[in-house]
Each structure stands twice: as C-alpha cells, then as structure tokens.
Design a protein around this motif. Structure first.
Motif, PDB file in Angstrom:
ATOM      1  N   THR A  25       0.864  -1.184   0.000  1.00  0.00           N
ATOM      2  CA  THR A  25       0.000   0.000   0.000  1.00  0.00           C
ATOM      3  C   THR A  25       0.894   1.225   0.000  1.00  0.00           C
ATOM      4  O   THR A  25       1.843   1.303   0.772  1.00  0.00           O
ATOM      5  N   GLN A  26       0.593   2.167  -0.892  1.00  0.00           N
ATOM      6  CA  GLN A  26       1.357   3.405  -0.983  1.00  0.00           C
ATOM      7  C   GLN A  26       0.418   4.578  -0.747  1.00  0.00           C
ATOM      8  O   GLN A  26      -0.735   4.553  -1.194  1.00  0.00           O
ATOM      9  N   ALA A  27       0.926   5.605  -0.048  1.00  0.00           N
ATOM     10  CA  ALA A  27       0.151   6.820   0.195  1.00  0.00           C
ATOM     11  C   ALA A  27       1.004   8.024  -0.155  1.00  0.00           C
ATOM     12  O   ALA A  27       2.225   8.007   0.003  1.00  0.00           O
ATOM     13  N   GLU A  28       0.343   9.074  -0.634  1.00  0.00           N
ATOM     14  CA  GLU A  28       1.039  10.306  -0.966  1.00  0.00           C
ATOM     15  C   GLU A  28       0.206  11.483  -0.465  1.00  0.00           C
ATOM     16  O   GLU A  28      -1.010  11.518  -0.651  1.00  0.00           O
ATOM     17  N   VAL A  29       0.858  12.438   0.176  1.00  0.00           N
ATOM     18  CA  VAL A  29       0.227  13.668   0.646  1.00  0.00           C
ATOM     19  C   VAL A  29       0.688  14.784  -0.276  1.00  0.00           C
ATOM     20  O   VAL A  29       1.890  14.960  -0.488  1.00  0.00           O
ATOM     21  N   MET A  30      -0.272  15.529  -0.832  1.00  0.00           N
ATOM     22  CA  MET A  30       0.054  16.616  -1.744  1.00  0.00           C
ATOM     23  C   MET A  30      -0.583  17.909  -1.230  1.00  0.00           C
ATOM     24  O   MET A  30      -1.737  17.899  -0.787  1.00  0.00           O
ATOM     25  N   ALA A  31       0.190  18.999  -1.275  1.00  0.00           N
ATOM     26  CA  ALA A  31      -0.289  20.305  -0.836  1.00  0.00           C
ATOM     27  C   ALA A  31      -0.633  21.152  -2.055  1.00  0.00           C
ATOM     28  O   ALA A  31       0.083  21.131  -3.047  1.00  0.00           O
ATOM     29  N   LYS A  32      -1.728  21.897  -1.950  1.00  0.00           N
ATOM     30  CA  LYS A  32      -2.124  22.777  -3.053  1.00  0.00           C
ATOM     31  C   LYS A  32      -1.154  23.946  -3.131  1.00  0.00           C
ATOM     32  O   LYS A  32      -0.841  24.585  -2.142  1.00  0.00           O
ATOM     33  N   ARG A  33      -0.662  24.178  -4.322  1.00  0.00           N
ATOM     34  CA  ARG A  33       0.267  25.268  -4.593  1.00  0.00           C
ATOM     35  C   ARG A  33      -0.386  26.179  -5.630  1.00  0.00           C
ATOM     36  O   ARG A  33      -1.415  25.809  -6.214  1.00  0.00           O
TER      37      ARG A  33
END
Length: 86
Positions: A25-33
């Motif tokens: 299982t892979q997870a990624e956190v992305m921030a709005k730019r």
C-alpha cells in the motif's frame, strides 16, 4: 528582525492518494500550490509472507508514514525560509 525575501506560501488544502494491491500500500500527501499540487510526503506499507491480509492496517501504516514524511518536508521548508525562527 527582518524577514527573508523568500515567501513561504501556506496551504489550506491537501490531497491524499492511497494505492494498494495484495502485498503493498502506498500513500502520498500533496499540498495545493499556486500552479497545482506538489508532493510533500510519501509512505509505504508492505505485507510480508505469512502476515494476515489486513487492508485497513496497511492503509493506516502507509498514511502515517506519508504524514510523517510531510511533516519533515514542511519543517525543512520552514526552517530554510526562516533560518532565525518565525
């Protein structure tokens, strides 16, 4: 105290993506730019042979690792933008 010329833009929106198969299982956190989303943290959980299949556990491990990585990334960005403290 003078502020550095660099601007650290804060975000009020994040995206979390989780991908899973039988063993990983892979997870990624992305921030709005300003021009889209930027990855700030990734995490992974792997099921070893003999481990029970527990999708929820794998997801929670991957998410916690992704958020821990995001914390390190954001802390580094802040300390670079404000070397003498905020």
């Amino acid at each position: 105290m003078t502020r550095p010329n660099r601007t650290l833009t804060m975000t009020d929106e994040i995206k979390v993506v989780v991908l899973a198969d039988d063993d990983r299982t892979q997870a990624e956190v992305m921030a709005k730019r300003p021009f889209g989303y930027a990855s700030v943290g990734v995490g992974e959980a792997r099921r070893r042979p003999g481990d029970p299949r527990d999708a929820e556990l794998g997801e929670m491990l991957a998410l916690s690792r992704a958020f821990k990585d995001a914390h390190r990334t954001m802390t580094k960005l802040i300390s670079e933008a404000y070397p003498n403290g905020a």
